[in-house]
Design an enzyme around this catalytic site. Structure first.
Site, PDB file in Angstrom:
ATOM      1  N   GLY A 140     -11.652 -10.560  -1.259  1.00  0.00           N
ATOM      2  CA  GLY A 140     -12.124  -9.257  -1.233  1.00  0.00           C
ATOM      3  C   GLY A 140     -13.428  -9.159  -1.725  1.00  0.00           C
ATOM      4  O   GLY A 140     -14.615  -8.536  -1.702  1.00  0.00           O
ATOM      5  N   ALA A 141     -13.349  -9.484  -3.304  1.00  0.00           N
ATOM      6  CA  ALA A 141     -14.339 -10.253  -4.106  1.00  0.00           C
ATOM      7  C   ALA A 141     -14.544 -11.379  -4.620  1.00  0.00           C
ATOM      8  O   ALA A 141     -13.112 -11.898  -5.158  1.00  0.00           O
ATOM      9  CB  ALA A 141     -14.941  -9.151  -5.069  1.00  0.00           C
ATOM     10  N   GLU A 145     -15.312 -13.730  -8.716  1.00  0.00           N
ATOM     11  CA  GLU A 145     -16.090 -13.049 -10.099  1.00  0.00           C
ATOM     12  C   GLU A 145     -17.071 -14.106 -10.534  1.00  0.00           C
ATOM     13  O   GLU A 145     -17.342 -14.221 -11.670  1.00  0.00           O
ATOM     14  CB  GLU A 145     -15.129 -13.227 -11.128  1.00  0.00           C
ATOM     15  CG  GLU A 145     -13.938 -15.024 -11.299  1.00  0.00           C
ATOM     16  CD  GLU A 145     -12.685 -14.762  -9.836  1.00  0.00           C
ATOM     17  OE1 GLU A 145     -13.041 -13.786  -9.405  1.00  0.00           O
ATOM     18  OE2 GLU A 145     -12.206 -15.110 -10.717  1.00  0.00           O
ATOM     19  N   ASN A 146     -18.251 -14.264  -9.759  1.00  0.00           N
ATOM     20  CA  ASN A 146     -19.086 -15.451  -9.843  1.00  0.00           C
ATOM     21  C   ASN A 146     -19.581 -15.092 -11.546  1.00  0.00           C
ATOM     22  O   ASN A 146     -20.524 -13.818 -11.342  1.00  0.00           O
ATOM     23  CB  ASN A 146     -20.268 -15.543  -9.134  1.00  0.00           C
ATOM     24  CG  ASN A 146     -19.425 -16.169  -7.653  1.00  0.00           C
ATOM     25  OD1 ASN A 146     -18.780 -17.373  -7.466  1.00  0.00           O
ATOM     26  ND2 ASN A 146     -20.089 -15.597  -7.229  1.00  0.00           N
ATOM     27  N   HIS A 153     -12.358  -4.875 -11.141  1.00  0.00           N
ATOM     28  CA  HIS A 153     -11.475  -6.376 -11.496  1.00  0.00           C
ATOM     29  C   HIS A 153     -11.959  -7.714 -11.828  1.00  0.00           C
ATOM     30  O   HIS A 153     -11.932  -8.337 -12.689  1.00  0.00           O
ATOM     31  CB  HIS A 153     -10.414  -6.302 -10.460  1.00  0.00           C
ATOM     32  CG  HIS A 153      -9.934  -7.567  -9.882  1.00  0.00           C
ATOM     33  ND1 HIS A 153      -8.529  -7.637 -10.056  1.00  0.00           N
ATOM     34  CD2 HIS A 153     -10.781  -9.119  -9.473  1.00  0.00           C
ATOM     35  CE1 HIS A 153      -7.930  -9.328  -9.358  1.00  0.00           C
ATOM     36  NE2 HIS A 153      -9.423  -9.625  -9.437  1.00  0.00           N
ATOM     37  N   GLU A 154     -13.431  -7.937 -10.753  1.00  0.00           N
ATOM     38  CA  GLU A 154     -14.077  -8.698 -11.069  1.00  0.00           C
ATOM     39  C   GLU A 154     -15.024  -8.993 -12.011  1.00  0.00           C
ATOM     40  O   GLU A 154     -15.737  -9.642 -12.682  1.00  0.00           O
ATOM     41  CB  GLU A 154     -15.165  -8.181 -10.381  1.00  0.00           C
ATOM     42  CG  GLU A 154     -14.779  -8.536  -8.403  1.00  0.00           C
ATOM     43  CD  GLU A 154     -13.325 -10.036  -8.331  1.00  0.00           C
ATOM     44  OE1 GLU A 154     -14.247 -10.968  -8.663  1.00  0.00           O
ATOM     45  OE2 GLU A 154     -13.106  -9.818  -7.695  1.00  0.00           O
ATOM     46  N   HIS A 197     -13.180 -10.083 -15.165  1.00  0.00           N
ATOM     47  CA  HIS A 197     -12.929 -11.654 -14.787  1.00  0.00           C
ATOM     48  C   HIS A 197     -13.803 -12.317 -15.509  1.00  0.00           C
ATOM     49  O   HIS A 197     -13.813 -13.719 -16.018  1.00  0.00           O
ATOM     50  CB  HIS A 197     -12.995 -12.267 -13.556  1.00  0.00           C
ATOM     51  CG  HIS A 197     -11.954 -12.504 -12.688  1.00  0.00           C
ATOM     52  ND1 HIS A 197     -10.722 -13.365 -13.064  1.00  0.00           N
ATOM     53  CD2 HIS A 197     -11.720 -12.208 -11.248  1.00  0.00           C
ATOM     54  CE1 HIS A 197      -9.906 -12.596 -12.121  1.00  0.00           C
ATOM     55  NE2 HIS A 197     -10.315 -12.017 -10.666  1.00  0.00           N
ATOM     56  N   GLU A 239      -6.246 -14.294 -12.488  1.00  0.00           N
ATOM     57  CA  GLU A 239      -5.374 -12.510 -11.913  1.00  0.00           C
ATOM     58  C   GLU A 239      -5.011 -11.424 -11.864  1.00  0.00           C
ATOM     59  O   GLU A 239      -4.695 -10.229 -11.909  1.00  0.00           O
ATOM     60  CB  GLU A 239      -5.095 -13.553 -10.996  1.00  0.00           C
ATOM     61  CG  GLU A 239      -5.897 -14.118  -9.788  1.00  0.00           C
ATOM     62  CD  GLU A 239      -7.664 -13.462  -9.449  1.00  0.00           C
ATOM     63  OE1 GLU A 239      -7.475 -12.236  -9.718  1.00  0.00           O
ATOM     64  OE2 GLU A 239      -8.374 -14.465 -10.111  1.00  0.00           O
TER      65      GLU A 239
HETATM   66 ZN   LIG Z   1      -9.675 -11.955  -9.250  1.00  0.00          ZN
END
Ligand SMILES: [Zn+2]
Length: 828
Positions: free
Chosen positions: A256-257, A259-260, A290-291, A294, A313
């Site tokens: 989905g994505a 988290e850089n 969510h990201e 992170h 997560e």
């Molecule tokens: Zn995640």
């Protein structure tokens, strides 16, 4: 390539510290390869010792350690030994690297809409060595200074703020210490929208051909971004530390994505080119939250090794739901979590691949990749909710904040985290964490109102004494008759309050969905559900009932026909869009197509189509609910006149004129029924010559019935090495859509013989998805289960990712077989 083992990682981390990394990438060498020069400074605790460097080049030009040349031949299987280390060392590697087509490493895609090229780095989980030389493990963090040469007219983004210092030459600000797996560079003629919030420069970016929807949807995305920053700053008391915050929507992204830090990547289907249902905007907002979570859980403090993946997560998942509910307009976030996430996690608990939330073995990185599943996300988040119910929110937040401060820019473990929770709460959490974090398994919870007894049954394979904090609610008609809190300890719990409550038609254990459990509805409630479900006034309780029904079908305790009947009665009256979307997807995709015998499938699909028609008729034209209803009608309808009209863009529901994604749903349905041919699919594709349009056409062609069409699709899937990860998904996803089992059956042995060998050219993350989609789940016959068992026993070169996909799909197939044996016999 060998997969890094935990003991290798421990030895390397004990020996060296990386102090800085400089990476210089040349993306101006054409479409296939790029230049990569890396300079790593690191210290060694035992001078004279040796370690190894990770690098997977197309061609290694030069490699030196402390000025001494190392011969390129010494690079074997992605590793080169560095011996005779000094206290302070510098290694310099110059190489030509290959772009990827499978979404792992530095991926390069071409947008057919305008012929432009786009590049992005996705180095999770162990792809960093395909982009630059490194010590690729999560606890060797270092600051990065990245520079990039790119074609003029491109934009470059990365973890540090990017500056174009001369035409085509970019320098990115030196970063805080980063783990290798979240270093990234995105480059291409990306379209951008910029803003600022609380001193943080913000950017949203997508392919140039998506500029219009990106600009249209940017205000909503910025609003959520701002709300999340404010919420996390307030909650943790620690400011976002990584400088600028870019969110880049990239093509052909596997997850989905990702988290850089400073440069989050998302799959670009989240920039909606057509109509968007509320459920989709909620999911995108949840992903943004969510990201961003992170940035603290995962990026500021990183798990030491992948066995503590849950520290990333589970937290991000929990925080995202909480933030949506408390800081955005999506106050129904927990309902969404029930149907979108927990149903996924419950399914994961039912397969033999289930595992504890924390403390799993994760002996090497490839094994760790298999833990990115419904357990690490959904169960971990539910477990955190139970922890909060157990110790209180204030203690939880205090402990979290102290943990983040103590380990900032470093790494943490389960023991570290629990220590902070125990200090903040004053409680011993040893027993609690053994039952919830260190033991796999899903308890079954039931409530008997007459006796006032709540029962809890742990699975035989995973005995544990999990304490549950939950509630039980009762409903009659539109009235909530009672709601009582229960703390379930041991196998049975007496609840005098439940016994004393007035009788109700429907009794719903875990009605607020506080705990992690399969809800077993009592016989009276099950009998009342088809007529009574729609009347339950609380959407959260309705979601819990839907999840209980679907789980019951999978467990073989609920007849799938009851679910179809309930769907026909209750679904058109539902007003929560997460429930509408997720329940219809589960019923249409799984319950109808695998649990019901072939002879009953068309009839059940007609029930779905009728329900969708009812919902469409009662919805405000052009509303997001109407869009959702129209999509399920397009997917399930057998009304050829309607489908042909819609495919020809006639008489479309309001809001769907010119919506190409909707048109592909219609064409796909027509294709699976054999009502279009490759030429007419190609004509629709010419109208929509985009990445999405090409995938829509590929999926529709793969769905065409008949021996010839199937043979074409199967060869494209299993032998065409030019296909991207998304093209493989489209082919695999379309292949089993038609109904002719006589043709499909021939591909059961071919799946097991041919799909595993795609690992020769498709990466593990991408292939795991393809192998799941391509599995012969629709051929629900003992012969399929036998073939699957034989493949797992033979294990002839199955990679961990393919093996995992087969184990899970096989388990679901057996659920369907079991259900059919039980209920088909009863109906016959
Ligand atoms: Zn995640």
């Amino acid at each position: 390539m060998p997969s890094l083992t935990r003991s290798e990682a421990n030895r390397r981390a004990a020996l060296i510290d990386v102090t800085s990394v400089e990476v210089d990438l040349d993306l101006h060498q054409g479409a296939d390869t790029f230049g990569s020069t890396t300079t790593i400074s690191f210290t060694c605790r035992e001078p004279g010792a040796s370690t190894f460097l990770d690098l997977q080049p197309h061609e290694l030009s030069s490699l030196t350690l402390n000025g001494e040349r190392i011969r390129p031949e010494e690079l074997v299987d992605g590793r080169v030994v560095l011996s005779g280390l000094a206290a302070d060392n510098t290694v310099v590697a110059a190489a030509t690297m290959r772009y990827s087509r499978d979404g792992q490493g530095l991926h390069r895609a071409v947008d057919p809409a305008d012929g432009e090229h786009y590049v992005y780095g996705h180095l999770f989980l162990d792809a960093a060595p395909t982009v630059f030389a490194c010590f690729d493990q999560p606890d060797l963090k270092a600051p990065y200074a990245v520079s990039v040469t790119a074609p003029e007219g491109w934009q470059v983004l990365g973890n540090g703020g990017a500056t174009q210092v001369s035409p085509g030459r970019w320098e990115l600000a030196r970063t805080h210490p980063l783990a290798t797996y979240f270093v990234t560079v995105c480059a291409g003629p990306y379209a951008s929208v910029r803003a600022e919030h609380d001193g943080i420069p913000l950017g949203l970016h997508a392919r140039a051909s998506l500029r219009e929807p990106l600009e249209r949807q940017a205000p909503q995305m910025f609003e959520v971004t701002r709300a999340c920053f404010d919420y996390y700053h307030g909650l943790f008391g620690i400011r976002y530390p990584f400088g600028e915050y870019h969110q880049v929507f990239v093509p052909e992204f596997n997850a989905g994505a990702m988290e850089n830090p400073g440069c989050v990547t998302f799959r670009d289907t989240m920039v909606f080119r057509g109509a968007a249902a509320r459920d989709e905007v909620l999911t995108r907002s949840n992903t943004i939250a969510h990201e961003m979570a992170h940035m603290w859980f995962g990026d500021l403090v990183t798990m030491r090794w992948w066995d503590d993946l849950w520290l990333n997560e589970s937290f991000a998942e929990y925080m995202a739901h909480r933030t949506c509910v408390e800081a955005t307009e999506f106050t129904e976030g927990w309902v969404d979590s029930t149907v979108a996430r927990k149903m996924w996690g419950y399914a994961a608990e039912r397969t033999p691949s289930t595992h504890p939330v924390a403390g799993g073995a994760a002996l090497d990185t490839q094994a760790a990749l298999q833990d990115f599943d419904g357990i690490s996300y959904a169960k971990g988040a539910a477990t955190l909710r139970q922890l909060i119910a157990h110790i209180g929110d204030d203690a939880f937040i205090e402990g979290v904040s102290a943990y983040l401060r103590e380990h900032a820019f470093g790494n943490g473990t389960l023991a570290d985290f629990l220590g902070f929770m125990e200090r903040a709460s004053g409680l011993d959490l040893g027993g609690w964490s053994r039952a919830w974090l260190l033991t796999a398994g899903l308890d079954v919870i039931a409530a008997d109102q007459e006796s006032g007894v709540v029962t809890r049954r742990a699975p035989a394979a995973h005995p544990a004494d999990r304490p549950h904090t939950l509630d039980v609610a009762g409903f009659t008609g539109r009235q909530e008759v009672f709601r009582v809190p229960v703390t379930a300890l041991g196998d049975t719990t007496d609840s005098p309050e439940l016994k004393a409550a007035p009788p109700a038609h429907l009794v719903v254990p875990n009605a607020s969905d506080l705990t992690w459990a399969t809800v077993a509805l009592d016989a009276d409630t099950l009998a009342a559900v088809p007529r009574g479900l729609a009347d339950i006034p609380d959407p959260q309780a309705r979601a819990v009932v839907w999840a209980a029904l679907v789980d019951g079908v999978c467990l073989g305790t609920v007849d799938p026909r009851l679910v179809v009947q309930t769907f026909g009665a209750a679904w058109p009256a539902e007003d929560n869009e997460s429930v509408l979307n997720r329940v219809a997807t589960a019923v249409l995709g799984r319950v109808v197509q695998t649990f019901l015998p072939p002879a009953e499938q068309a009839g059940a699909k007609a029930v779905v189509a009728q329900a969708a028609q009812e919902l469409l008729s009662r919805s405000e034209p052009g509303s997001t609910t109407a869009v959702l209803a129209a999509r399920f009608l397009a997917r399930s309808s057998a009304d050829v006149g309607l489908l042909r009209d819609w495919a020809g863009r006639q008489h479309l529901p309001r809001g769907l004129a010119g919506d190409s994604d909707f048109r592909w749903l219609v064409v796909r349905n027509l294709a699976a029924r054999g009502l279009v041919d490759p030429d007419s699919i190609e004509a629709v594709r010419r109208d929509d010559d985009t990445l999405a349009g090409r995938l829509g056409a590929l999926g529709a062609r793969a769905a065409l019935p008949g021996a010839e069409a199937k043979e074409w699709a199967w060869r494209e899937l299993t032998t065409n090495r030019e296909r991207s990860n998304y093209e493989l998904n489209a082919l695999a996803g379309g292949f089993w859509a038609e109904d002719d089992l006589d043709v499909l059956r021939g591909y059961v042995p071919r799946y097991f013989a041919e799909v595993p060998s795609l690992s020769a050219w498709v990466g593990a993350d991408a292939l795991g998805r393809v192998a799941t989609l391509a599995f012969p789940a629709r051929v629900v016959e003992q012969a399929t289960a036998d073939a699957s068992a034989a493949a797992l026993v033979a294990d002839g070169g199955l990679t961990p990712a393919v093996r995992r996909s087969i184990v899970d799909a096989d388990s679901e197939l057996r659920e369907a077989l079991r259900s059919r044996r039980r209920f088909d016999a009863a109906t016959a």
